[in-house]
Scaffold this active site. Sequence first.
Site, PDB file in Angstrom:
ATOM      1  N   CYS A 138     -36.313 -50.356 -13.224  1.00 28.40           N
ATOM      2  CA  CYS A 138     -35.175 -51.278 -12.808  1.00 28.40           C
ATOM      3  C   CYS A 138     -35.738 -50.778 -11.183  1.00 28.40           C
ATOM      4  CB  CYS A 138     -34.105 -51.669 -13.503  1.00 28.40           C
ATOM      5  SG  CYS A 138     -33.163 -52.896 -12.864  1.00 28.40           S
ATOM      6  N   HIS A 243     -36.156 -53.818 -18.692  1.00 27.93           N
ATOM      7  CA  HIS A 243     -35.825 -52.422 -19.644  1.00 27.93           C
ATOM      8  C   HIS A 243     -36.206 -52.060 -20.402  1.00 27.93           C
ATOM      9  CE1 HIS A 243     -31.981 -51.908 -16.525  1.00 27.93           C
ATOM     10  NE2 HIS A 243     -32.415 -53.074 -16.357  1.00 27.93           N
ATOM     11  N   GLU A 245     -36.308 -49.824 -22.269  1.00 25.62           N
ATOM     12  CA  GLU A 245     -34.480 -49.522 -23.929  1.00 25.62           C
ATOM     13  C   GLU A 245     -33.811 -50.254 -24.031  1.00 25.62           C
ATOM     14  OE1 GLU A 245     -34.607 -49.137 -19.983  1.00 25.62           O
ATOM     15  OE2 GLU A 245     -32.440 -49.726 -19.580  1.00 25.62           O
ATOM     16  N   ASP A 273     -58.924 -31.427 -53.777  1.00 28.83           N
ATOM     17  CA  ASP A 273     -59.557 -30.001 -54.047  1.00 28.83           C
ATOM     18  C   ASP A 273     -60.141 -30.566 -55.304  1.00 28.83           C
ATOM     19  OD1 ASP A 273     -58.199 -29.064 -51.730  1.00 28.83           O
ATOM     20  OD2 ASP A 273     -56.767 -28.138 -53.242  1.00 28.83           O
ATOM     21  N   ASP A 431     -56.796 -19.819 -44.443  1.00 25.18           N
ATOM     22  CA  ASP A 431     -55.930 -19.655 -45.451  1.00 25.18           C
ATOM     23  C   ASP A 431     -55.504 -18.371 -45.811  1.00 25.18           C
ATOM     24  OD1 ASP A 431     -57.534 -22.290 -47.794  1.00 25.18           O
ATOM     25  OD2 ASP A 431     -58.903 -21.011 -46.255  1.00 25.18           O
TER      26      ASP A 431
HETATM   27  O1  1PR Z   1     -64.550 -19.891 -48.184  1.00 29.50           O
HETATM   28  O2  1PR Z   1     -65.843 -21.377 -47.132  1.00 29.50           O
HETATM   29  O3  1PR Z   1     -66.516 -21.617 -49.652  1.00 29.50           O
HETATM   30  O4  1PR Z   1     -64.307 -22.834 -48.239  1.00 29.50           O
HETATM   31  C1  1PR Z   1     -63.530 -22.562 -49.252  1.00 29.50           C
HETATM   32  C2  1PR Z   1     -62.326 -23.698 -49.255  1.00 29.50           C
HETATM   33  O5  1PR Z   1     -61.908 -24.143 -50.596  1.00 29.50           O
HETATM   34  C3  1PR Z   1     -61.497 -23.822 -48.209  1.00 29.50           C
HETATM   35  O6  1PR Z   1     -61.278 -25.319 -47.465  1.00 29.50           O
HETATM   36  C4  1PR Z   1     -60.298 -22.678 -49.058  1.00 29.50           C
HETATM   37  O7  1PR Z   1     -58.543 -23.658 -48.424  1.00 29.50           O
HETATM   38  C5  1PR Z   1     -60.424 -24.457 -50.018  1.00 29.50           C
HETATM   39  N1  1PR Z   1     -59.625 -23.663 -51.087  1.00 29.50           N
HETATM   40  C6  1PR Z   1     -60.062 -22.214 -52.149  1.00 29.50           C
HETATM   41  N2  1PR Z   1     -59.682 -22.311 -52.886  1.00 29.50           N
HETATM   42  C7  1PR Z   1     -58.742 -23.343 -53.241  1.00 29.50           C
HETATM   43  C8  1PR Z   1     -57.359 -22.909 -54.289  1.00 29.50           C
HETATM   44  O8  1PR Z   1     -56.618 -23.777 -54.179  1.00 29.50           O
HETATM   45  N3  1PR Z   1     -57.386 -22.321 -54.967  1.00 29.50           N
HETATM   46  N4  1PR Z   1     -58.317 -24.851 -51.354  1.00 29.50           N
HETATM   47  C9  1PR Z   1     -59.072 -23.794 -52.034  1.00 29.50           C
HETATM   48  C10 1PR Z   1     -57.208 -25.142 -50.248  1.00 29.50           C
HETATM   49  C11 1PR Z   1     -55.453 -26.205 -50.259  1.00 29.50           C
HETATM   50  C12 1PR Z   1     -55.239 -27.416 -49.136  1.00 29.50           C
HETATM   51  C13 1PR Z   1     -54.935 -28.546 -50.064  1.00 29.50           C
HETATM   52  C14 1PR Z   1     -53.399 -27.827 -48.681  1.00 29.50           C
HETATM   53  C15 1PR Z   1     -52.417 -29.505 -48.876  1.00 29.50           C
HETATM   54  N5  1PR Z   1     -56.324 -26.361 -50.928  1.00 29.50           N
HETATM   55  O9  1PR Z   1     -56.359 -28.068 -48.346  1.00 29.50           O
HETATM   56  O10 1PR Z   1     -55.462 -29.734 -50.456  1.00 29.50           O
HETATM   57  O11 1PR Z   1     -52.703 -26.895 -49.492  1.00 29.50           O
HETATM   58  O12 1PR Z   1     -51.878 -29.156 -50.556  1.00 29.50           O
HETATM   59  P1  1PR Z   1     -50.371 -29.538 -50.318  1.00 29.50           P
HETATM   60  O13 1PR Z   1     -50.076 -31.116 -50.110  1.00 29.50           O
HETATM   61  O14 1PR Z   1     -50.829 -30.229 -52.262  1.00 29.50           O
HETATM   62  O15 1PR Z   1     -49.553 -28.288 -50.707  1.00 29.50           O
HETATM   63  P2  1PR Z   1     -65.202 -21.720 -48.694  1.00 29.50           P
END
Ligand code: 1PR
Length: 591
Positions: A138, A243, A245, A273, A431
């Site tokens: 404005c 405006h 807003e 996973d 991790d």
């Molecule tokens: O170490 O190069 O061989 O890679 C292994 C890969 O596998 C890594 O990315 C590691 O994060 C994953 N990983 C290894 N073990 C597990 C397990 O769960 N036991 N999974 C795993 C990891 C974690 C997330 C998951 C989120 C969201 N998973 O990616 O999806 O935590 O979950 P949520 O929304 O349910 O909380 P390498």
Amino acid sequence: MAAAAAATTTQMDNTRSLSSISSTSSLLFTRTNEFYKIQNRVKFKSPRALSIRATSSDSVVTLLDYGAGNVRSVRNAIRHLGFGIKDVQTPEDILNANRLIFPGVGAFAAAMDVLNKTGMAEALCAYIEKDRPFLGICLGLQLLFQSSEENGPVNGLGLIPGVVGRFDSSNGFRVPQIGWNALQITKDSEILDDVGDHHVYFVHSYRAMPSDDNKEWVSSTCNYGDNFIASVRRGNVHAVQFHPEKSGDVGLSVLRRFLHPKTNIPKVIACLDVRANDKGDLVVTKGDQYDVREHTKENEVRNLGKPVELARQYYKEGADEISFLNITGFRDFPLGDLPMLQVLRLTSENVFVPLTVGGGIRDFTDANGRHYSSLEVASEYFRSGADKISIGSDAVYAAEDYLKTGVKTGKSSLEQISRVYGNQAVVVSIDPRRVYITHPNDVEFKAVRVTDLGPNGEEYAWYQCTVGILCFIVTFLFVHTVNGGREGRPIGAYELAKAVEDLGAGEILLNCIDCDGQGKGFDMDLIKLISDAVSIPVIASSGAGAVEHFSDVFRKTNASAALAAGIFHRKEVPIQSVKEHLYKEGIEVRI
Ligand code: 1PR
């Protein structure tokens, strides 16, 4: 004619040139005594009015409110869009702003008087001449012009050629114009991209008119008896006569586009996973703090569906990316894991968003003594349809070596793959586990003050990185990993993130073992720590349990994407609901 020539000369004199601004701006702040005297007479907002909600400087917008009227709606709209507000207290605040909004209110002459006396006028000109992000609203548009007839003539900031004059009421139009009107957009202005035919709200008696002299600036006009200037734009400098807003959703979109310029919009990622269950079938599983086995007598691997089917479903529901993590890849060589490659091939046939695959990317020698480099493993993933690969454990070892020696050998999987496929194709998956401490100096790693105290009242924590291990315990029939299959390493998430950025990672997938599968929200302390520390994109992962967790993480941290698994697999929260929630909260998403 003479009068017209004189007017043109005045216009030319009043239009500041870039060079004159630059030369005066260095002198600007030598007059500090005078400035403070004036400042005492002018009512500035008290520091208590400072409201900084978001924590990163990118999430704070500077507001020039010189106290002449009510700008509460502008403040509310900015906060609604997730931004904190820093009020201008001194001209330096203008020069230091990352993004400045000037919602001019009141009369032209009074506003210029304050701006001139406080040194704000020169600071504003210097800021705008440097093409810093600016939005005038404005009167904040009108003041950019050379002069106004309102109680005048009165000189303005002189940045845009033209005189602001009063609407002509003799042709039957009521003045002031108070109401909704449509724009004729004359050039691409980015902030008006959503306006189209929608109406926006005006309230004003004075207006600037388009002319040959200011046509480079004009981005839209509006007709109210006269065809007047509704908005201007040059580079990062924007101003609107209406405006935003007060203009409903379309007005908020104008503010949003100014506040979130040209950056990538936050992404919502579905993570799968994947691992073989005890029967040897590849299934999507999901852990609680990385423990993926059911707590039943059979203790089987939790099975939440088939990888290809789920990936297709998430694509249809609007996932911006899909990640497959082959979670046992570290101990089961992935090129021996042909079903995983098959999953990628089938998924990429009809899922047209980026696919990331991780797990087991490292050098490997098979039972026949054949050596495979991590580059070969990655290449096989890329050939099978992956757009990005994600490295976990091997990146930890590479970072540890790099931090120890300070030398980039070029031989780590991370360096090799990013050299051949580009940084953008290499994600590093971190991790970490939270380790509470009483004092930040208790460890050599970067610690943070935690939002929620530790079990013994500890106020700090560091985040210890982990790697997959090849260590098993054998029970009656099954082979189990210990500690969720992870071993803690002598490196923190902060140190790892900085090191892998140096080594060529293009993105970080930031998990948190403590939060994984808990549904209580992301670990904000961790995500803030890492997303502030690196300049590559950070994907927040682990702990999403509700749509609010996504808006929280985008508001309070610099995460570029948020990833979830459990809530999508268990169909507790569809991806579409996450997107709708983000949109309602003023966070732009891909629809
Ligand atoms: O170490 O190069 O061989 O890679 C292994 C890969 O596998 C890594 O990315 C590691 O994060 C994953 N990983 C290894 N073990 C597990 C397990 O769960 N036991 N999974 C795993 C990891 C974690 C997330 C998951 C989120 C969201 N998973 O990616 O999806 O935590 O979950 P949520 O929304 O349910 O909380 P390498």
